[in-house]
Design an enzyme around this catalytic site. Structure first.
Site, PDB file in Angstrom:
ATOM      1  N   SER A  41       0.834  -1.191   0.000  1.00 13.01           N
ATOM      2  CA  SER A  41       0.000   0.000   0.000  1.00 13.01           C
ATOM      3  C   SER A  41       0.878   1.256   0.000  1.00 13.01           C
ATOM      4  O   SER A  41       1.671   1.440  -0.927  1.00 13.01           O
ATOM      5  CB  SER A  41      -0.963  -0.030   1.190  1.00 13.01           C
ATOM      6  OG  SER A  41      -1.921   0.994   1.087  1.00 13.01           O
ATOM      7  N   ASP A  89      -7.899  -3.057  -7.409  1.00  5.79           N
ATOM      8  CA  ASP A  89      -7.463  -2.769  -6.048  1.00  5.79           C
ATOM      9  C   ASP A  89      -8.589  -2.088  -5.269  1.00  5.79           C
ATOM     10  O   ASP A  89      -9.111  -1.044  -5.681  1.00  5.79           O
ATOM     11  CB  ASP A  89      -6.228  -1.867  -6.099  1.00  5.79           C
ATOM     12  CG  ASP A  89      -5.693  -1.534  -4.734  1.00  5.79           C
ATOM     13  OD1 ASP A  89      -4.733  -2.174  -4.305  1.00  5.79           O
ATOM     14  OD2 ASP A  89      -6.254  -0.620  -4.089  1.00  5.79           O
ATOM     15  N   HIS A 134      -6.632  -5.613  -1.520  1.00  4.00           N
ATOM     16  CA  HIS A 134      -5.630  -4.560  -1.393  1.00  4.00           C
ATOM     17  C   HIS A 134      -4.556  -5.077  -0.446  1.00  4.00           C
ATOM     18  O   HIS A 134      -4.845  -5.342   0.721  1.00  4.00           O
ATOM     19  CB  HIS A 134      -6.250  -3.274  -0.844  1.00  4.00           C
ATOM     20  CG  HIS A 134      -5.254  -2.163  -0.640  1.00  4.00           C
ATOM     21  ND1 HIS A 134      -4.611  -1.552  -1.689  1.00  4.00           N
ATOM     22  CD2 HIS A 134      -4.786  -1.569   0.485  1.00  4.00           C
ATOM     23  CE1 HIS A 134      -3.795  -0.628  -1.221  1.00  4.00           C
ATOM     24  NE2 HIS A 134      -3.883  -0.611   0.106  1.00  4.00           N
TER      25      HIS A 134
END
Length: 377
Positions: free
Chosen positions: A170, A270, A325
């Site tokens: 991330s 995502d 994600h």
């Protein structure tokens, strides 16, 4: 499921199981160079010595979004994403960072470093003076934190490493794109360095109403935290000609300037980007026909923006179509999600070692919802 921006999204997290602990080291002298978290507390890192190949190192940068303005950063400074005051003394990890060789056969014996995220801007900000917000003081010192940590890790053993992989998920994945060339300048040139960016290929795209929300937030953060010194400098030199240095915070603009070998792990759908960039406000099967068209279009747009990675003759890619994600920190996704009948771990290892006779080093999935190995929503 977690709720982000009012939308419940699926994030793959490490859960369950017994694993060897990584122990915390705080850099209490880092304040001498101004390397401090948002609240002024010292940065640090977690470390576990490798059991089989201790001279091979994985350095993982934690993710956790960003703070979009000064008030948001002040709020963040009271959390573990802005302060080290309440960090645990030890942690355990799974997936790519696991020491369980049944789950992570290629990397279980490597030395592992986990860098907690506490600056709020991708380890990139550098404002010299403290910032006053509502009678409180905060600090924007991300690049100083990263430099202090890397020099501490050199002393801890990286200086004699046989190999180093810089990774993150991330915001940490984005940070891998931003900083891998900078880290290349810090680590001795004779030590092989590779990047491995998970869920960090954020794109400059509008939301469902045509508004570039993430672009506007990124432009503000770029100025607020003085991020110019914490992005790829070749990209910055090119973009500064048009006063668009902020673009270097998006891999779609900066990827072609990265010189260090790098592997991209991402979902074309995502869930953070669907919730925050596209602002879709649904996930299948609870989407209307029109919303499904928006989702499908975004997946195509993300893959188009990632064409520099997909078309690179030397770098590796694992793009799946799962609604997730972050994937590398979960044993489930690391070992079970497949594209072209190979896992992300097998794909990354094939690219890293050049042992591609069995597995390809670059795979791109078919469109959602084609992949039966993805989690059911």
């Amino acid at each position: 499921m977690v709720n982000i921006g009012g939308l419940s999204i699926f994030i793959v997290l490490a859960t369950g199981g017994l694993a060897a602990e990584l122990s915390l080291t705080l850099l209490k002298d880092a304040a001498n160079t101004g390397a401090v978290c948002l609240d002024g507390s010292p940065p640090g890192y977690y470390y576990r010595k490798g059991s089989v190949e201790p001279n091979k190192w994985i350095i993982h940068m934690e993710g956790g979004g960003y703070c979009k303005d000064e008030t948001d950063c002040l709020k963040r400074s009271h959390s573990d994403l802005g302060s080290s005051k309440h960090w645990r003394e030890s942690i355990t990890l799974q997936g790519f960072l696991s020491d369980n060789c049944a789950e992570n056969p290629h990397f279980c014996g490597w030395s592992m470093v986990f860098i907690p995220y506490c600056d709020g801007a991708f380890y990139s900000g550098n404002v010299m003076h403290p910032v006053k917000v509502d009678f409180a003081t905060i600090y924007f010192r991300g690049i100083r934190i990263l430099d202090a940590l890397m020099h501490a890790l050199l002393t801890a053993g990286v200086n004699n490493a046989d190999q180093v992989v810089l990774t993150g998920c991330s915001a940490g994945g984005l940070s891998t794109y931003l900083h891998v060339d900078h880290i290349r300048q810090i680590i001795p040139s004779n030590i092989p360095l590779h990047g491995f960016a998970d869920a960090g290929y954020f794109i400059d795209a509008p939301n469902v109403n045509g508004d570039y929300v993430i672009r506007k937030e990124s432009q503000y953060v770029y100025k607020m935290q003085n991020v110019s010194g914490g992005v790829n400098q070749d990209c910055l030199a090119a973009m500064s000609k048009t006063n668009e240095g902020w673009k270097c915070g998006f891999p779609g603009y900066s990827y072609s300037y990265i010189k260090t070998p790098i592997f991209t792990l991402n979902s074309a759908y995502d869930t953070w980007q669907l919730a925050n960039t596209l602002q879709l406000n649904c996930l299948p099967p609870k989407c209307s026909e029109e919303q499904m068209k928006e989702l499908e279009s975004y997946g195509q747009e993300l893959l188009k923006a990632a064409s520099p990675a997909i078309q690179s003759p030397t770098n590796g890619v694992f793009f799946d179509s799962c609604l997730v994600h972050c994937q590398s920190l979960s044993t489930n996704s690391w070992t079970k999600f497949k594209v072209d009948n190979q896992t992300m771990g097998e794909t990354f290892y094939a690219w890293l070692t050049g042992h591609s006779s069995t597995y390809k080093s670059k795979v791109v999935d078919c469109a959602y919802p084609c992949n039966p190995t993805c989690p059911k929503m």
